[in-house]
Design an enzyme around this catalytic site. Sequence first.
Site, PDB file in Angstrom:
ATOM      1  N   ALA A   1      43.530  37.752  47.016  1.00  0.00           N
ATOM      2  CA  ALA A   1      42.353  37.999  47.850  1.00  0.00           C
ATOM      3  C   ALA A   1      41.345  36.894  47.545  1.00  0.00           C
ATOM      4  O   ALA A   1      41.390  36.275  46.475  1.00  0.00           O
ATOM      5  CB  ALA A   1      41.772  39.369  47.508  1.00  0.00           C
TER       6      ALA A   1
ATOM      7  N   GLY B   1      46.457  39.755  45.511  1.00  0.00           N
ATOM      8  CA  GLY B   1      46.711  40.219  46.877  1.00  0.00           C
ATOM      9  C   GLY B   1      47.903  39.531  47.519  1.00  0.00           C
ATOM     10  O   GLY B   1      48.539  40.090  48.416  1.00  0.00           O
TER      11      GLY B   1
ATOM     12  N   GLU C   1      50.782  41.449  46.360  1.00  0.00           N
ATOM     13  CA  GLU C   1      50.741  42.765  47.034  1.00  0.00           C
ATOM     14  C   GLU C   1      51.187  42.653  48.485  1.00  0.00           C
ATOM     15  O   GLU C   1      51.912  43.507  48.994  1.00  0.00           O
ATOM     16  CB  GLU C   1      49.314  43.337  46.946  1.00  0.00           C
ATOM     17  CG  GLU C   1      48.948  43.696  45.521  1.00  0.00           C
ATOM     18  CD  GLU C   1      47.469  44.010  45.350  1.00  0.00           C
ATOM     19  OE1 GLU C   1      46.630  43.152  45.686  1.00  0.00           O
ATOM     20  OE2 GLU C   1      47.148  45.116  44.891  1.00  0.00           O
TER      21      GLU C   1
ATOM     22  N   GLU D   1      44.541  40.359  38.309  1.00  0.00           N
ATOM     23  CA  GLU D   1      43.182  40.876  38.535  1.00  0.00           C
ATOM     24  C   GLU D   1      42.464  41.226  37.247  1.00  0.00           C
ATOM     25  O   GLU D   1      41.235  41.114  37.149  1.00  0.00           O
ATOM     26  CB  GLU D   1      43.234  42.123  39.439  1.00  0.00           C
ATOM     27  CG  GLU D   1      43.612  41.834  40.890  1.00  0.00           C
ATOM     28  CD  GLU D   1      45.118  41.838  41.145  1.00  0.00           C
ATOM     29  OE1 GLU D   1      45.899  41.818  40.170  1.00  0.00           O
ATOM     30  OE2 GLU D   1      45.508  41.860  42.320  1.00  0.00           O
TER      31      GLU D   1
HETATM   32  N1  CAA Z   1      40.322  32.976  46.115  1.00  0.00           N
HETATM   33  C1  CAA Z   1      39.552  31.966  46.539  1.00  0.00           C
HETATM   34  N2  CAA Z   1      39.843  30.664  46.318  1.00  0.00           N
HETATM   35  C2  CAA Z   1      40.987  30.399  45.663  1.00  0.00           C
HETATM   36  C3  CAA Z   1      41.833  31.416  45.198  1.00  0.00           C
HETATM   37  C4  CAA Z   1      41.473  32.751  45.470  1.00  0.00           C
HETATM   38  N3  CAA Z   1      42.236  33.784  45.107  1.00  0.00           N
HETATM   39  N4  CAA Z   1      42.891  30.839  44.561  1.00  0.00           N
HETATM   40  C5  CAA Z   1      42.683  29.520  44.644  1.00  0.00           C
HETATM   41  N5  CAA Z   1      41.537  29.240  45.290  1.00  0.00           N
HETATM   42  C6  CAA Z   1      40.957  27.929  45.589  1.00  0.00           C
HETATM   43  C7  CAA Z   1      40.327  27.327  44.355  1.00  0.00           C
HETATM   44  O1  CAA Z   1      39.025  27.823  44.150  1.00  0.00           O
HETATM   45  C8  CAA Z   1      40.351  25.861  44.726  1.00  0.00           C
HETATM   46  O2  CAA Z   1      39.300  25.611  45.618  1.00  0.00           O
HETATM   47  P1  CAA Z   1      38.309  24.347  45.400  1.00  0.00           P
HETATM   48  O3  CAA Z   1      39.217  23.151  45.561  1.00  0.00           O
HETATM   49  O4  CAA Z   1      37.300  24.487  46.482  1.00  0.00           O
HETATM   50  O5  CAA Z   1      37.783  24.455  44.015  1.00  0.00           O
HETATM   51  C9  CAA Z   1      41.649  25.709  45.511  1.00  0.00           C
HETATM   52  O6  CAA Z   1      41.995  27.033  45.950  1.00  0.00           O
HETATM   53  C10 CAA Z   1      42.796  25.182  44.684  1.00  0.00           C
HETATM   54  O7  CAA Z   1      42.910  26.010  43.522  1.00  0.00           O
HETATM   55  P2  CAA Z   1      43.025  25.412  42.029  1.00  0.00           P
HETATM   56  O8  CAA Z   1      42.266  24.141  41.927  1.00  0.00           O
HETATM   57  O9  CAA Z   1      42.664  26.498  41.077  1.00  0.00           O
HETATM   58  O10 CAA Z   1      44.586  25.087  42.015  1.00  0.00           O
HETATM   59  P3  CAA Z   1      45.552  25.064  40.733  1.00  0.00           P
HETATM   60  O11 CAA Z   1      46.846  24.511  41.234  1.00  0.00           O
HETATM   61  O12 CAA Z   1      44.890  24.415  39.590  1.00  0.00           O
HETATM   62  O13 CAA Z   1      45.756  26.607  40.333  1.00  0.00           O
HETATM   63  C11 CAA Z   1      46.182  28.941  40.768  1.00  0.00           C
HETATM   64  C12 CAA Z   1      46.434  27.475  41.181  1.00  0.00           C
HETATM   65  C13 CAA Z   1      46.840  29.216  39.408  1.00  0.00           C
HETATM   66  C14 CAA Z   1      46.801  29.833  41.846  1.00  0.00           C
HETATM   67  C15 CAA Z   1      44.650  29.206  40.659  1.00  0.00           C
HETATM   68  O14 CAA Z   1      44.027  28.738  41.842  1.00  0.00           O
HETATM   69  C16 CAA Z   1      44.286  30.645  40.479  1.00  0.00           C
HETATM   70  O15 CAA Z   1      44.390  31.159  39.388  1.00  0.00           O
HETATM   71  N6  CAA Z   1      43.836  31.325  41.545  1.00  0.00           N
HETATM   72  C17 CAA Z   1      43.387  32.700  41.482  1.00  0.00           C
HETATM   73  C18 CAA Z   1      44.541  33.663  41.382  1.00  0.00           C
HETATM   74  C19 CAA Z   1      44.029  35.075  41.280  1.00  0.00           C
HETATM   75  O16 CAA Z   1      43.356  35.432  40.338  1.00  0.00           O
HETATM   76  N7  CAA Z   1      44.363  35.922  42.272  1.00  0.00           N
HETATM   77  C20 CAA Z   1      43.954  37.290  42.314  1.00  0.00           C
HETATM   78  C21 CAA Z   1      42.729  37.446  43.153  1.00  0.00           C
HETATM   79  S1  CAA Z   1      42.040  39.075  43.056  1.00  0.00           S
HETATM   80  C22 CAA Z   1      42.931  40.009  44.164  1.00  0.00           C
HETATM   81  O17 CAA Z   1      43.833  39.537  44.792  1.00  0.00           O
HETATM   82  C23 CAA Z   1      42.520  41.433  44.289  1.00  0.00           C
HETATM   83  C24 CAA Z   1      43.455  42.314  45.039  1.00  0.00           C
HETATM   84  O18 CAA Z   1      44.249  42.997  44.476  1.00  0.00           O
HETATM   85  C25 CAA Z   1      43.412  42.400  46.485  1.00  0.00           C
END
Ligand code: CAA
Length: 307
Positions: free
Chosen positions: A113, A157, A160, A180
Amino acid sequence: MHPTARLAVRSGLRFQSAATAGIARLSRFQPSTLPRVVVRYSSTGGSPQYEFIQVTEPRPGVGQITLNRPKALNALSTPLITELNSALSTFQSSPTTSVILLTGSEKAFAAGADIKEMAPLTFSHAYLTSFIESWSNLTTSLKKPLIAAVSGHALGGGCELALMADILYCTKTANFGQPEIKLGTIPGAGGSQRLTRAVGKAKAMELILTGKSFSGEEAERWGAAARAFGTYEELMEGSLKTAEVIAGYSKVAVQAAKEVVNKSQDLGLRDGVEFERRVFHALFGSEDQKIGMGAFAEKRKAEWKHQ
Ligand code: CAA
């Protein structure tokens, strides 16, 4: 009115007249702070053009939705989910679509998400707007089979969403997880329930409490994924092949098969078997059952009427 617009109106989404405006804006269900979804129609009344997804029909009977928000690794914002629901509902009503394939890019199915959208949310806003509830449209209103083809990140998400599909295919190196807990929250789109059903309580509890990722290879071994492919190309080709196989069967039987398997997730064994038998009995009333069994007896290919 364009059929897609009519459909969206029926499903509760509000469009301007596509014919007069040329551009239709989805406005309900989106807090004013969020970017609006713009669905453009070609002047010839062709398919809608989306901003965060791509919609194609790569094989006969197969509709494909590709999540396309590369800069954010396909993070699932509300506007993206609104577009996804609109495309799913269009494929659901299309007489030419039998199976839907949902995929992302080689790098990311979806990284979860949208954290930036969620960060400022308050309890009362999330509660009163039923934040994330619309994600479940996919599981409640989609009767046609959905195949998820997952490569790269499928986190939070994204994981999911993949688990909501009827068949989950992935690459061996796909990166699944429910991280999360690292964000001070918990899965909110069914992860604690579907992952637990898919891999068992012991593994799901470990994964959700630690936020540890698991690979596509593990997803296949643990039963969360039906198959894990060696490469991205093999994943896409294998997914399309399976979609084509299913699209070649009676739509009536396919819908019934999906319905009874899904019931197994909600009912106890005795009720589930009873439900299955009722649907099985009902299919003796379909033309396709006569066509299928008749074709077998006469050693010829069944020509389905989807009746
Ligand atoms: N939401 C918003 N933006 C996201 C995102 C997310 N879930 N995941 C990645 N991005 C964005 C980053 O902010 C970044 O944007 P900017 O260039 O503007 O800074 C861009 O995508 C590229 O991401 P990274 O630079 O972090 O890329 P990476 O290759 O170094 O890492 C990754 C990849 C490991 C997937 C890392 O991006 C990450 O950990 N993302 C978050 C994953 C996460 O925690 N997901 C769970 C979200 S909560 C949820 O989903 C709740 C639910 O149950 C519904």
